[in-house]
Write a protein that holds these residues in place. Structure first.
Motif, PDB file in Angstrom:
ATOM      1  N   HIS A 101       0.882  -1.167   0.000  1.00  0.00           N
ATOM      2  CA  HIS A 101       0.000   0.000   0.000  1.00  0.00           C
ATOM      3  C   HIS A 101       0.920   1.217   0.000  1.00  0.00           C
ATOM      4  CE1 HIS A 101      -3.216  -2.828   0.899  1.00  0.00           C
ATOM      5  NE2 HIS A 101      -2.434  -3.307   1.858  1.00  0.00           N
ATOM      6  N   VAL A 209       3.041   0.859   3.261  1.00  0.00           N
ATOM      7  CA  VAL A 209       2.662  -0.150   4.251  1.00  0.00           C
ATOM      8  C   VAL A 209       2.778  -1.514   3.571  1.00  0.00           C
ATOM      9  CG1 VAL A 209       0.846  -1.092   5.724  1.00  0.00           C
ATOM     10  CG2 VAL A 209       1.110   1.395   5.502  1.00  0.00           C
ATOM     11  N   GLU A 211       2.390  -5.821   3.950  1.00  0.00           N
ATOM     12  CA  GLU A 211       1.815  -6.941   4.685  1.00  0.00           C
ATOM     13  C   GLU A 211       2.597  -8.193   4.315  1.00  0.00           C
ATOM     14  OE1 GLU A 211      -2.313  -9.575   5.159  1.00  0.00           O
ATOM     15  OE2 GLU A 211      -2.238  -7.870   3.775  1.00  0.00           O
ATOM     16  N   TYR A 217       2.168  -6.265   9.651  1.00  0.00           N
ATOM     17  CA  TYR A 217       2.182  -5.026   8.876  1.00  0.00           C
ATOM     18  C   TYR A 217       3.351  -4.148   9.304  1.00  0.00           C
ATOM     19  CZ  TYR A 217      -2.522  -6.160   7.231  1.00  0.00           C
ATOM     20  OH  TYR A 217      -3.597  -6.775   6.647  1.00  0.00           O
ATOM     21  N   GLY A 219       5.238  -0.267   8.405  1.00  0.00           N
ATOM     22  CA  GLY A 219       5.159   1.023   7.724  1.00  0.00           C
ATOM     23  C   GLY A 219       6.554   1.545   7.437  1.00  0.00           C
ATOM     24  N   VAL A 236       1.598   1.869  12.661  1.00  0.00           N
ATOM     25  CA  VAL A 236       1.234   1.270  11.376  1.00  0.00           C
ATOM     26  C   VAL A 236      -0.258   1.447  11.110  1.00  0.00           C
ATOM     27  CG1 VAL A 236       1.170  -0.860  10.032  1.00  0.00           C
ATOM     28  CG2 VAL A 236       3.137  -0.366  11.486  1.00  0.00           C
ATOM     29  N   SER A 237      -1.073   1.347  12.156  1.00  0.00           N
ATOM     30  CA  SER A 237      -2.517   1.527  12.007  1.00  0.00           C
ATOM     31  C   SER A 237      -2.847   2.915  11.472  1.00  0.00           C
ATOM     32  CB  SER A 237      -3.218   1.307  13.352  1.00  0.00           C
ATOM     33  OG  SER A 237      -4.604   1.567  13.247  1.00  0.00           O
ATOM     34  N   ILE A 240      -2.120   2.876   7.750  1.00  0.00           N
ATOM     35  CA  ILE A 240      -3.138   2.103   7.025  1.00  0.00           C
ATOM     36  C   ILE A 240      -4.400   2.945   6.835  1.00  0.00           C
ATOM     37  CG2 ILE A 240      -4.704   0.130   7.192  1.00  0.00           C
ATOM     38  CD1 ILE A 240      -2.443  -1.409   8.563  1.00  0.00           C
ATOM     39  N   LYS A 241      -4.800   3.637   7.883  1.00  0.00           N
ATOM     40  CA  LYS A 241      -6.002   4.472   7.801  1.00  0.00           C
ATOM     41  C   LYS A 241      -5.785   5.644   6.840  1.00  0.00           C
ATOM     42  CE  LYS A 241      -7.435   3.252  12.471  1.00  0.00           C
ATOM     43  NZ  LYS A 241      -7.447   3.660  13.885  1.00  0.00           N
ATOM     44  N   HIS A 243      -3.821   5.644   4.234  1.00  0.00           N
ATOM     45  CA  HIS A 243      -3.832   5.134   2.859  1.00  0.00           C
ATOM     46  C   HIS A 243      -5.263   4.860   2.398  1.00  0.00           C
ATOM     47  CE1 HIS A 243      -2.914   2.586  -0.636  1.00  0.00           C
ATOM     48  NE2 HIS A 243      -1.783   3.249  -0.664  1.00  0.00           N
ATOM     49  N   ALA A 244      -6.081   4.334   3.300  1.00  0.00           N
ATOM     50  CA  ALA A 244      -7.488   4.086   2.959  1.00  0.00           C
ATOM     51  C   ALA A 244      -8.197   5.393   2.618  1.00  0.00           C
ATOM     52  CB  ALA A 244      -8.187   3.377   4.117  1.00  0.00           C
TER      53      ALA A 244
END
Length: 267
Positions: A101, A209, A211, A217, A219, A236-237, A240-241, A243-244
């Motif tokens: 990602h 990110v 996986e 995961y 970053g 990392v969370s 991820i958020k 990137h979403a």
């Protein structure tokens, strides 16, 4: 990513422990390779500490050698520090990743760069380096692009429109680079989306990110003179958020391809 330092001591220590346990249990490297699903050379690299021993290898070695959890317990100590220059470790994890990602603000992602575009970037670094070193780095970057040929690996690239219009290397180089983006975006495992100019989402900077097969995961972020590899779940969370959110605000893959073609025509 030009870190040429020695592999981390933790890799060498844990790899050596795998070898010692394996020899003590009278198990050949080939047997361990067959059971783990890796090639014998890959296992050798992990035992010598040139590659990071994976959780999977440690668990298989633990079971085969009767280590009773002692080898499997090593893996948490191989996690990267929360903040450190970790380009080398990143590339090791990158080689094993099952999903990418990636977000870029100013540059085309390295895995999607053409040879001429990569050369233009790498030759423009300061302090200047020799032509030989530039070519070595270009070859190394292009070699990493073999990852794109893994049909089961997922790639989600989000690129800001600014990167499309920054004609590094000149108009001809950039036209070929943009054509490469359209071509790669046709693969079923590669998604390329563009954040149009005017959006303030993602101005903070680029990041990736990854996986792994063990569904861990990581970053990764680069800045001048430093690179950070994050293993902390909270950090990392956040990435991820982000990137979403970027994907949600970006153009669809189809409209992104149209914009890329339009930018190319305007060069």
């Amino acid at each position: 990513m030009g870190d040429h330092s020695q592999p981390p001591m933790a890799w060498r220590l844990s790899g050596n422990q795998v070898k010692l346990w394996r020899v003590e249990a009278n198990i050949s490297r080939e047997e361990l390779a067959e059971e783990s699903g890796y090639g014998a050379e890959t296992v050798k690299s992990m035992e010598q500490g040139r590659r990071r021993p994976t959780q999977h290898l440690l668990e298989i070695a633990d079971e085969l050698c009767g280590a009773k959890g002692k080898l499997a317990a090593v893996h948490p100590y191989l996690e990267p520090e929360k903040v450190a220059s970790r380009a080398r470790e990143y590339m090791e994890i990158e080689a094993e990743a099952i999903a990418f990602h990636w977000y870029e603000v100013l540059l085309i992602p390295g895995l999607l760069q053409t040879e001429d575009y990569a050369r233009a970037l790498l030759s423009g670094r300061y302090p200047p380096v020799s032509d030989e070193l530039v070519e070595m780095r270009v070859v190394a970057r292009l070699a990493r692009q073999d990852l794109l040929r893994k049909p089961t690996t997922v790639f989600n690239f989000v690129i800001h429109e600014v990167a499309l219009r920054a004609a590094f290397g000149g108009p001809d180089v950039m036209k070929r680079q943009l054509a490469r983006l359209v071509e790669e975006g046709m693969a079923r495992n590669i998604c390329i989306q563009v954040v149009p100019i005017g959006s303030t989402i993602g101005c903070e900077g680029s990041f990736t990110v990854l996986e792994t097969a063990e569904h861990r995961y990581y970053g990764y972020q680069e800045a001048q003179l430093m690179s950070n590899l994050h293993a902390d779940p909270e950090m990392v969370s956040v990435l991820i958020k982000r990137h979403a959110l970027l994907r949600a605000h970006a153009l669809s893959p189809e409209k992104s391809a149209q914009l890329i073609r339009k930018v190319s025509e305007e060069l």
